[in-house]
Design an enzyme around this catalytic site. Structure first.
Site, PDB file in Angstrom:
ATOM      1  N   MET A 143       9.394 -33.683  28.194  1.00 14.35           N
ATOM      2  CA  MET A 143       9.748 -33.046  26.929  1.00 14.35           C
ATOM      3  C   MET A 143       8.901 -31.789  26.730  1.00 14.35           C
ATOM      4  SD  MET A 143      10.514 -36.360  24.626  1.00 14.35           S
ATOM      5  CE  MET A 143       8.936 -37.030  25.071  1.00 14.35           C
TER       6      MET A 143
ATOM      7  N   TYR B 175       6.307 -76.412  43.548  1.00 13.65           N
ATOM      8  CA  TYR B 175       5.629 -75.458  44.426  1.00 13.65           C
ATOM      9  C   TYR B 175       6.518 -74.271  44.732  1.00 13.65           C
ATOM     10  CZ  TYR B 175       8.457 -77.386  48.228  1.00 13.65           C
ATOM     11  OH  TYR B 175       9.510 -77.776  49.012  1.00 13.65           O
TER      12      TYR B 175
ATOM     13  N   CYS C  41      11.742 -71.376  48.121  1.00 12.29           N
ATOM     14  CA  CYS C  41      11.314 -70.666  49.321  1.00 12.29           C
ATOM     15  C   CYS C  41      12.156 -69.400  49.417  1.00 12.29           C
ATOM     16  CB  CYS C  41      11.442 -71.536  50.562  1.00 12.29           C
ATOM     17  SG  CYS C  41      13.110 -72.075  50.900  1.00 12.29           S
TER      18      CYS C  41
ATOM     19  N   SER D  42      14.733 -77.509  47.744  1.00 11.87           N
ATOM     20  CA  SER D  42      14.019 -76.245  47.864  1.00 11.87           C
ATOM     21  C   SER D  42      15.036 -75.135  47.609  1.00 11.87           C
ATOM     22  CB  SER D  42      13.389 -76.103  49.245  1.00 11.87           C
ATOM     23  OG  SER D  42      12.638 -74.913  49.303  1.00 11.87           O
TER      24      SER D  42
ATOM     25  N   HIS E 216      16.613 -58.960  59.822  1.00 13.30           N
ATOM     26  CA  HIS E 216      15.794 -59.510  60.896  1.00 13.30           C
ATOM     27  C   HIS E 216      14.485 -58.738  61.033  1.00 13.30           C
ATOM     28  CE1 HIS E 216      14.580 -59.844  65.210  1.00 13.30           C
ATOM     29  NE2 HIS E 216      14.875 -61.121  64.999  1.00 13.30           N
TER      30      HIS E 216
ATOM     31  N   ARG F 281      -5.509 -41.702  28.376  1.00 14.14           N
ATOM     32  CA  ARG F 281      -4.536 -42.772  28.635  1.00 14.14           C
ATOM     33  C   ARG F 281      -5.055 -43.630  29.779  1.00 14.14           C
ATOM     34  NH1 ARG F 281      -0.082 -38.494  30.971  1.00 14.14           N
ATOM     35  NH2 ARG F 281      -1.329 -37.806  32.722  1.00 14.14           N
TER      36      ARG F 281
ATOM     37  N   LYS G 291       0.199 -40.105  22.938  1.00 14.00           N
ATOM     38  CA  LYS G 291      -0.789 -39.035  22.801  1.00 14.00           C
ATOM     39  C   LYS G 291      -1.487 -39.127  21.438  1.00 14.00           C
ATOM     40  CE  LYS G 291       0.840 -35.120  24.162  1.00 14.00           C
ATOM     41  NZ  LYS G 291       0.431 -34.700  25.504  1.00 14.00           N
TER      42      LYS G 291
ATOM     43  N   GLY H  52       5.884 -34.568  31.394  1.00 19.14           N
ATOM     44  CA  GLY H  52       6.623 -33.354  31.730  1.00 19.14           C
ATOM     45  C   GLY H  52       8.074 -33.360  31.324  1.00 19.14           C
TER      46      GLY H  52
ATOM     47  N   ARG I   6       2.932 -30.629  20.478  1.00 19.19           N
ATOM     48  CA  ARG I   6       3.236 -31.381  21.709  1.00 19.19           C
ATOM     49  C   ARG I   6       4.047 -32.627  21.390  1.00 19.19           C
ATOM     50  NH1 ARG I   6      -1.137 -30.095  25.798  1.00 19.19           N
ATOM     51  NH2 ARG I   6      -2.744 -28.994  24.603  1.00 19.19           N
TER      52      ARG I   6
END
Lengths: 856, 856
Positions: free
Chosen positions: A105, A831, A812, A745, A452, A336, A22, A103, A94
């Site tokens: 604190m 890859y 994979c 792989s 599945h 922000r 802030k 919210g 604040r």
């Protein structure tokens, strides 16, 4: 000399960690020339010292006092009442941590008032009602935050007076508000508490309360959940109050510099006339769209538009800002980066780059690759969504609305009439494929993200929520708690969030590929990692190619077996008599050959890695009482399939183990692949099949399989021969396995399960609570666990390459399409292979990795 | 100059690899002054060259010829007939690999005969019948071995002549044997084959045939099964024949220098008068115990006794030797180390050391620690055992005879009458404990070496055979193939070999501890590795201490829950209402506290490592239809236990996962342990409890558990706090876990399963075939897999110690009592923990490891 406290004008160059989010935003807005009420920031350093020492650090209070004097000078008001005829300076106190904890604190407004001050404020504003209302509010807030009195006690006083007068808040007269204020003071006294009439004492109490609130229970829980370090501490912003509740020419609002749902450029937000921010939060009055200001306050609207433009130029990002208008004058109170949907994120990044606000590279880096799968599918409109009835795991992204059905038959009945359906099942098995295929969405009570249902849904591109704990599914109905879901009942599921709603919830259409293509066009030149797809059918292969796949990294042949008309043959093959086995081999050979032809044709010129059969045997058994005729009971009576039930099928008789001990299956599959490739060669195409072994844990298995393949390679032609690395032992023995193969792989699904000793199908019992309690920082079945599993992958990659420098390395499994995992892999893999709907994620994540390397 | 061929007198100093086992034994016996017929050895080097080049290597044949001339000189006979009036020299040509491969390769006897030679032999022996019989045998053996004709064809000729004459072999006249010889020659001719009348050609053919037989299919299979390298090759021994079939003063026999079944000192063996070794093998006549010679050939018996003594002095090991007596003269033909039972092995080693034949250290190193568990229990007498009906896994050593029972009730009925029983079950669960406890032996159809049945049986010290594939168990009967086993039927099981016999098979009593104590007394001073026991009850703790355990390394609290009267409480604790849970906590607390007191008392002054609850939840569910009242159906109806069935329980909700999410269980167990220890301290004892976490995969889990323990440590006193390392991830993250704990205990059972992706409960489907086909060289659930699992263990040990130099390291689980695994661990662990009946193995293996280090 500043040690702990800075005026906004003194704080330039300090960072967000010191000033909190802030405070940092205020400093920057002031620097950008935007109207910000004078303020000072007490740094997080002061908070840390306070929490460490148990009292305000030496010298802090003196600093605060000095700076408040400066606020007085800047504002032309006097803290502590109307001394010298100046109007009283009220301040807000604040919290503001380096990381947003909305919210969590405490905040106190209107601080600095006492009995004298009220009079002065009434005089200065000419509004005694406002002055007493402000004082009343201060006493209540101070009572709650600093003295720990429940808010309810103060509300009751207010209600009593309102009831007596028979009016709403707005109807109360100054005298009545004065009465409430005095009764509030008495309430505190009765509890042995004191509201300090000395404004400095108020301020000191408030600052300490904000510091302490860093450690309140809800803040601690929030930090644990979001992994925010405990030792950051919060800054405190002490700012001159401005009032949106001083009349019709005052008000308060929230603005976004672009639409956070769609990303559309332009001011977006809400405004509430003659109100303080707290009134919006309390929900007593409904704010109006900012757009309306165009009509009745065009100058203000213009000013807000200019502010939005300035904020974007300054922060180079879409901003979410809070403002107050006091008697026609605009003040900015906070800004922000704005939260946004996946759609908005892409559109904002792309358009900002095209507007020249940011570079194309920045645009590429700003989009979270993991959000892309949701992008192309409809999404639940967050503004219009009710509270979900239940939540499961977000298994396949996108939202769907349809009628609840519980079987293939029901799905067919509705689908034949064009009615969209959601298939609801305890869990799915290959028998459910028809229903899954016909459904707009899938919902299951059990199973994890790689169950599945989840895997097939992603393959089909159907939204799915799985493992919805609390859902109970019976034959022709389901229950969610006490609520019964009958056939035909409308459901909405959100496969991106796991939410399940009763009835139809408004959906936002998915973005087109068009905007994404623009982003990917900028991204792709930086990508060095290859991206292949996991695809098991010719149709999937075609779609994968359309999504930019450079080959298939994982074609799961067991998925090719899971088709209704093929299952009886698979059962004959695995559990039948020798004659049945031979007949089944021939039939399945034909099926597979045709599939392989289709896949290789779709991927002409690109590699297609076919993984030989890998599924626990009993997955192929018919359900205990199958409507399709042959059932387990019958098979059990005949003595077949009797011993197939496994205690831990994950660690059982499958993969290479089955292939080596049932060599005919191995031969059939490899021959089908080679014949398919030969046929395409005959057509002048360029098929590039590769064959891959599943579940290897020892080099001897690879050797034996290679021996078995030699005859077929001699009969046709050799093709690249590789192995999954998916058991920890295969990774540990990579050096001995590597010289035997052309590629590895990494099957990180199984590797993760075995490394953790965690079954994805059973993890529902503890993983959600582990994540909630931060025993794990992320779900390892979703994001690759770098410390454990990643270490094994790296070790195998390094030792494998050392033993075979030509070794190709791929990944994979689900992680192959997850951004952080792809980033990890891009440093050393050739890859990655991703499921269809994660292909874009994989491409963007790989590009980001390349881009980061270029920039580093 | 020798290159490939050596006379026995020239071969001193050459090793077994060059000479083969048979050749080496002959050379050594000659050197020791024993009567050995003259012989020459063609080296393995020659065989390797032959197999490599496809023909006899350059110069070999000339060398053979030269050496055969030397044989002629040594024997005073002439190769190739009676030239110069000397009797014909016949030779045997035998294979002899460096590693014994009995019966796998080829042998030809009587070589060197032709038509002229037969006459000369008849003259020289005065025995034409013998001469023609010898010739006939040569033709047949040459036909089979060198020319590849099936032996059956020759046997048929012999049978035909015998049938015509109506006599047995012995009744055939010389003319009839001559007829058989000629018809055998014609048989070959008819097939286009030629029996060479040139003895040199015979010899050359035989040598090449022996070389080739290295690669015959049965030899290849044998080598694969026993892991013998393919490239050793075989040596060939060419030796002057001596004949045991020249009359009553001739014969052949086999001797052992000590009794191979019991180890008793003294000549042991068999003798067949007037016979060749082949006659013994053919089984036409039954040999007599050597002992008988004492009566009718006392001089020969004395000579054999002297030979045995000489052999032992020379080889310093119990020998198994073959001999032939030709006309009263003893010749030794072969010697090798004798195979022996576990009992014999220990007795021989100990007594040889006491006789001064070997050192005590050698005695210690000669006993296979893995054989010890079998030693104390009765064993099936190998001489008297019929063919087993079926085989399972040898789960708990020792043999037992008893009546088949199928339930607790049946076991109680028989046991109350003092009738020994064998409990036969599909698999066992905690419900079966009563029956298991009352049984002499346990037999199950399913389950692996670490299944419930196996683990409990070893704990109880009851012999067990588990996972007997082919056994089908019903409610009150069982089937083995077609054979029905009814209640009360006598069975014999051998838990050391896995064999199951119908009826009562004679047993050998187990050795006493006495002889073993002598061996261990010599061994123990070399042991540096601590040896603890896995024990779950006070009784087991007492027995463990008696067997020399230096503490308890693994006390499995879930085993304490598996008692019939406790199970209902465990179920209430885990699946009950909150009130039931609290009541159950209190009850189980009392049970556990008493157990812990008993265990700590039994181990007074020694460490006791208590592992907190670690069992898949559903193990505590009652069976689907339990006679004990509450059953799963009922629980399911009430909605409890509904979601407990897991797909992969091994990888499910158990261990630390359950303890963290059910903290009351954790608190109850730890409090019970601490209160128990405090009570004993009050009695002036020295209890040393340690607490251990199961199934950890992340340091955060350990941290959280440690937090949970702090309050109790503060209330009582802190105790050592440690963790199992049994998931691959825990091993990979050892460096982060180590600083949080006092000790690691490697749980190699689970670690092996996860590293291989192999469930011990399901491995029966493929592991036996993997071992058979040598896809694995040993069963990793039995012997620690050094390459994979061992690498993880070492890595965790090293990285753990680096991060916490005071870290204690132990190993528990089945490998903790397996010799090779203990040897591996002894290099870097502080202690190993073994199941009760493997304690002696662990102690001896650890001592051997220490001894080897001292000697190295």
């Amino acid at each position: 000399m500043n040690r702990f406290v800075y005026l906004l004008e003194e704080a330039q160059g300090l960072d967000r960690d010191t000033l909190g989010g802030k405070g940092f935003g205020l400093v920057e807005m002031r620097r950008a020339g935007l109207p910000v009420p004078p303020a000072l920031v007490v740094t997080t350093e002061a908070c840390r010292a306070y929490l460490r020492e148990g009292h305000l650090p030496e010298g802090l209070w003196e600093e605060v006092k000095t700076k408040v004097r400066a606020l007085e000078a800047l504002s032309g008001k006097a803290f502590g009442g109307g001394a010298g005829g100046r109007p009283p300076l009220l301040v807000s106190v604040r919290s503001g941590a380096p990381v947003s904890m909305p919210g969590m604190m405490d905040t106190i407004l209107n601080l600095g008032l006492n009995l004298e001050g009220v009079e002065a404020l009434a005089r200065a504003t000419g509004n005694p009602r406002f002055a007493w209302d402000t004082f009343r509010r201060l006493i209540q807030m101070y009572g709650e935050v600093v003295l720990g009195v429940e808010g309810q006690a103060f509300e009751a006083l207010l209600e009593e007076v309102k009831a007596r007068r028979g009016v709403s808040d707005a109807g109360l007269a100054p005298e009545e508000l004065e009465e409430v204020a005095f009764r509030s003071l008495r309430l505190l006294e009765e509890r042995g508490l004191v509201f300090p009439m000395d404004p400095w004492a108020q301020l000191r109490g408030a600052v300490e309360a904000v510091f302490r609130s860093w450690n309140n229970p809800r803040a601690r829980v929030y930090r644990r959940i979001y992994g925010i370090p405990e030792d950051l501490g919060t800054a405190v912003v002490i700012q001159a109050m401005v009032f949106g509740n001083l009349g019709e020419d005052s008000g308060t609002g929230v603005g976004f510099t672009r639409n956070p749902a769609t990303g559309e450029k332009g001011l977006y937000g809400e405004y509430l006339q003659n109100a303080q921010g707290e009134d919006v939060v309390a929900g007593l009055r409904t704010p109006e769209p900012l757009e309306r200001l165009r009509g009745f306050a065009p100058r203000l609207y213009q000013e807000l538009e200019a502010t939005a433009a300035l904020l974007e130029r300054h922060f180079r990002e879409m901003q979410d800002f809070e403002f107050t208008v006091e008697r026609g004058r605009l003040y900015l109170l906070q800004t922000r980066s704005g939260k946004r949907t996946a759609q908005a994120a892409v559109r904002i990044a792309v358009e900002m780059a095209e507007e020249g606000l940011i570079t194309k590279e920045e645009a590429v880096l700003r989009v979270d690759p993991n959000a892309l799968p949701a992008l192309l599918r409809p999404a639940v409109n967050p503004d219009a969504a009710p509270r979900p009835l239940i939540r499961g795991l977000p298994a396949s992204p996108g939202a769907a609305v349809g009628r609840a059905v519980f079987s293939n038959e029901m799905a067919e009945r509705y689908a034949s009439q064009g009615v969209p359906v959601i298939l609801v099942r305890p869990e799915t098995t290959p028998e459910d494929i028809t229903g899954m295929y016909l459904s707009q969405g899938i919902l299951t009570a059990r199973g994890g993200l790689t169950s599945h249902a989840a895997v097939v849904a992603r393959g089909l591109g159907v939204p799915a929520v799985v493992g919805a704990e609390g859902l109970r599914v019976e034959k022709d109905r389901a229950w969610i708690g006490e609520k019964e879901i009958q056939e035909g009942e409308l459901l909405t599921i959100d496969g991106s969030t796991g939410a399940v709603y009763l009835g139809e919830v408004p959906l936002l259409e998915g973005a087109g590929m068009e905007i994404l293509d623009r982003l990917l066009a900028w991204a792709e030149p930086y990508r060095t990692l290859g991206v292949r797809a996991n695809a098991d059918t010719p149709e999937e292969a075609q779609r994968a190619r359309a999504f930019g796949a450079e080959g298939i990294g994982l074609c799961r042949t067991e998925h090719m077996f899971f088709k209704e008309e093929r299952l009886p043959w698979v059962r004959k093959l695995l559990f039948g008599t020798p004659e049945e086995e031979d007949e089944a081999l021939e039939r399945l050979f034909q099926y597979q050959k045709e599939d392989f032809k289709g896949i290789l044709r779709a991927m002409d010129g690109l590699p297609v890695t076919v993984r030989l059969l890998d599924a626990p045997l009993h997955e192929f058994l018919p359900p205990v009482a199958s409507p399709a005729g042959e059932d387990q009971e019958a098979m059990a009576e005949e003595g077949r399939g009797r011993d197939l039930k496994e205690v831990n099928p994950m660690l059982g008789f499958r993969g290479i183990r089955l292939l080596l001990l049932r060599p005919k299956v191995f031969q059939m599959q490899l021959r089908a692949l080679l014949e398919a490739a030969q046929a395409l060669k005959g057509e002048g195409l360029d098929p590039r099949p590769e064959v891959m072994l599943p579940l290897v844990s020892d080099p001897k298995e690879v050797e034996r399989a290679k021996d078995m393949a030699q005859a077929l390679f001699a009969e046709f032609f050799p093709i690249p021969f590789g192995t999954m690395i998916e058991t920890p032992r295969a990774a540990l023995l990579a050096e001995k396995i590597a010289p035997l193969v052309d590629f590895f792989s990494f099957g990180t699904n199984d590797l993760t399960q075995m490394t953790f000793g965690l079954s994805r199908d059973d993890a529902g019992k503890f993983l959600p609570r582990y994540l909630e309690e931060r025993l794990l920082s992320s779900d390892p079945t979703e994001t690759l666990d770098l410390e454990g599993v990643g270490r094994l992958v790296r070790l195998a990659a390094e030792e494998g390459r050392r033993a075979n420098p030509g070794l190709k390395l791929g990944l994979c499994g689900e992680h192959g399409g997850e951004a952080r995992s792809v980033l990890f892999g891009s440093a050393f893999l050739d890859y990655t292979s991703a499921s269809l709907y994660r292909l874009l994620t994989a491409r963007l994540a790989a590009a980001q990795a390349g881009l980061r390397r270029v920039r580093a």
